[in-house]
Write a protein that holds these residues in place. Structure first.
Motif, PDB file in Angstrom:
ATOM      1  N   GLY A 243       0.851  -1.272  -0.028  1.00 57.74           N
ATOM      2  CA  GLY A 243      -0.042  -0.051   0.052  1.00 57.74           C
ATOM      3  C   GLY A 243       0.943   1.243  -0.098  1.00 57.74           C
ATOM      4  O   GLY A 243       0.479   2.243  -0.728  1.00 57.74           O
ATOM      5  N   ALA A 244       1.904   1.304   0.751  1.00 56.83           N
ATOM      6  CA  ALA A 244       2.920   2.475   0.754  1.00 56.83           C
ATOM      7  C   ALA A 244       3.482   2.612  -0.546  1.00 56.83           C
ATOM      8  O   ALA A 244       3.346   3.915  -0.907  1.00 56.83           O
ATOM      9  CB  ALA A 244       3.810   2.226   2.086  1.00 56.83           C
ATOM     10  N   ALA A 245       4.134   1.526  -1.128  1.00 55.72           N
ATOM     11  CA  ALA A 245       4.740   1.658  -2.311  1.00 55.72           C
ATOM     12  C   ALA A 245       3.832   2.350  -3.518  1.00 55.72           C
ATOM     13  O   ALA A 245       4.178   3.376  -4.287  1.00 55.72           O
ATOM     14  CB  ALA A 245       5.126   0.217  -3.006  1.00 55.72           C
ATOM     15  N   GLY A 246       2.542   1.775  -3.625  1.00 58.37           N
ATOM     16  CA  GLY A 246       1.521   2.351  -4.132  1.00 58.37           C
ATOM     17  C   GLY A 246       1.118   3.820  -4.104  1.00 58.37           C
ATOM     18  O   GLY A 246       1.262   4.738  -4.956  1.00 58.37           O
ATOM     19  N   LEU A 247       1.126   4.267  -2.854  1.00 55.15           N
ATOM     20  CA  LEU A 247       0.754   5.646  -2.547  1.00 55.15           C
ATOM     21  C   LEU A 247       1.741   6.553  -2.854  1.00 55.15           C
ATOM     22  O   LEU A 247       1.518   7.602  -3.585  1.00 55.15           O
ATOM     23  CB  LEU A 247       0.440   5.399  -1.247  1.00 55.15           C
ATOM     24  N   VAL A 248       2.977   6.118  -2.355  1.00 52.03           N
ATOM     25  CA  VAL A 248       4.209   7.059  -2.883  1.00 52.03           C
ATOM     26  C   VAL A 248       4.306   6.996  -4.055  1.00 52.03           C
ATOM     27  O   VAL A 248       4.655   8.326  -4.750  1.00 52.03           O
ATOM     28  CB  VAL A 248       5.211   6.481  -2.127  1.00 52.03           C
ATOM     29  N   LEU A 251       1.907   9.698  -5.552  1.00 50.59           N
ATOM     30  CA  LEU A 251       2.070  10.953  -5.038  1.00 50.59           C
ATOM     31  C   LEU A 251       3.510  11.463  -5.835  1.00 50.59           C
ATOM     32  O   LEU A 251       3.278  12.762  -6.145  1.00 50.59           O
ATOM     33  CB  LEU A 251       2.561  10.949  -3.775  1.00 50.59           C
ATOM     34  N   LYS A 252       4.417  10.651  -6.145  1.00 47.20           N
ATOM     35  CA  LYS A 252       5.268  11.330  -6.924  1.00 47.20           C
ATOM     36  C   LYS A 252       5.257  11.448  -8.205  1.00 47.20           C
ATOM     37  O   LYS A 252       5.463  12.441  -8.897  1.00 47.20           O
ATOM     38  CB  LYS A 252       6.560  10.258  -6.815  1.00 47.20           C
ATOM     39  N   ALA A 253       4.214  10.655  -8.735  1.00 46.38           N
ATOM     40  CA  ALA A 253       3.632  10.893 -10.255  1.00 46.38           C
ATOM     41  C   ALA A 253       3.090  11.936 -10.408  1.00 46.38           C
ATOM     42  O   ALA A 253       3.216  12.634 -11.282  1.00 46.38           O
ATOM     43  CB  ALA A 253       3.087   9.483 -10.668  1.00 46.38           C
ATOM     44  N   SER A 254       2.111  12.229  -9.269  1.00 45.22           N
ATOM     45  CA  SER A 254       1.520  13.487  -9.560  1.00 45.22           C
ATOM     46  C   SER A 254       2.411  14.834  -9.471  1.00 45.22           C
ATOM     47  O   SER A 254       2.100  15.894 -10.008  1.00 45.22           O
ATOM     48  CB  SER A 254       0.590  13.620  -8.390  1.00 45.22           C
ATOM     49  N   ILE A 255       3.404  14.756  -8.266  1.00 42.32           N
ATOM     50  CA  ILE A 255       4.168  15.817  -8.079  1.00 42.32           C
ATOM     51  C   ILE A 255       5.030  16.308  -9.475  1.00 42.32           C
ATOM     52  O   ILE A 255       5.261  17.291 -10.002  1.00 42.32           O
ATOM     53  CB  ILE A 255       5.218  15.524  -7.020  1.00 42.32           C
TER      54      ILE A 255
END
Length: 258
Positions: A243-248, A251-255
């Motif tokens: 879950g953390a890997a997917g969320l991070v 987030l990085k893709a959006s940033i």
């Protein structure tokens, strides 16, 4: 439906695998999409107190609760049932004699020698009265004998023939270590897959259920095709990391896109 009823209906049951001895964590696990929750005392951190407390949030969700006890702790198998577990998985069952000792702790007379005392199980799960609970307990609870060694494989038919053993549960990690004589641990080792399939086939031919631990979701369908119906996976470590890997990543893709 109970775990036994679902397996008897040939349904695939997915259970997550809890090793964190915390009732709040187990409450979160029980709220996810798994069909059941297994508390692991063998390699996980669960102990008698955490099993007593962590069964409650699983049962509150109306899901089957299983407990894997430590090697040889058949006394804990009885206690897990008294706490409200619906099934117990016993590791390293390598002979008919060990299967008989496990079954004796899991079943009341005339099948086994389990002592009476559903102190928490009956208030948590009981219906009717104590007489009805006694009459239905042997049928309702499930004893899973783990098959993990060459000795267990050789004794499989004798283990399956023991009254009170309802199912086998194959531990592919230890089975791969046994298969390679201690040279390798690989739960998806291709060289052992024909034998892994034969274990499920022999169990089902004996009228018993078959479960297995799944380390790679991509192989789950293959195990189902072999005849395994209880699939265990998804420890807290695995779920948090995934879950953390997917969320991070999101987030990085959006940033990066801004």
């Amino acid at each position: 439906m109970s775990l036994r009823e679902r397996l008897a209906a040939d349904e695939v049951v997915l259970t997550c695998w809890s090793g964190v001895p915390d009732a709040l964590t187990v409450e979160i696990l029980a709220a996810q999409g798994f069909d059941a929750v297994t508390l692991d005392m063998q390699h996980g951190g669960h102990n008698e107190d955490s099993v007593l407390r962590c069964l409650a949030p699983v049962l509150a969700r109306g899901k089957p609760a299983l407990v894997r006890v430590p090697v040889g702790r058949f006394d804990m198998a009885s206690r897990a049932l008294d706490f409200g577990a619906e099934a117990v998985i016993a590791p390293m069952i390598n002979s008919a004699a060990e299967a008989q000792a496990f079954a004796a702790a899991m079943k009341y007379l005339p099948v086994g020698q389990r002592s009476w005392g559903p102190t928490y199980a009956f208030p948590r799960r009981g219906k009717g009265d104590h007489q009805e609970w006694l009459r239905t307990s042997n049928e309702r609870t499930l004893a899973f004998a783990m098959i993990e060694t060459r000795a267990a494989l050789e004794a499989l038919d004798d283990i399956l023939a023991v009254p009170g053993i309802d199912a086998i549960f194959l531990g592919p990690g230890d089975f791969s270590i046994a298969w390679t004589e201690g040279q390798q641990v690989d739960s998806t080792l291709e060289a052992m897959m024909e034998t892994v399939a034969s274990v499920a086939k022999r169990a089902r031919a004996a009228g018993k259920h078959a479960g297995i631990y799944v380390t790679d979701p991509a192989i789950a369908g293959r195990f189902v095709g072999m005849g395994y119906r209880l699939l265990a996976t998804g420890s807290e470590h695995q779920l948090i990391a995934s879950g953390a890997a997917g969320l991070v990543s999101s987030l990085k893709a959006s940033i990066g896109a801004e």
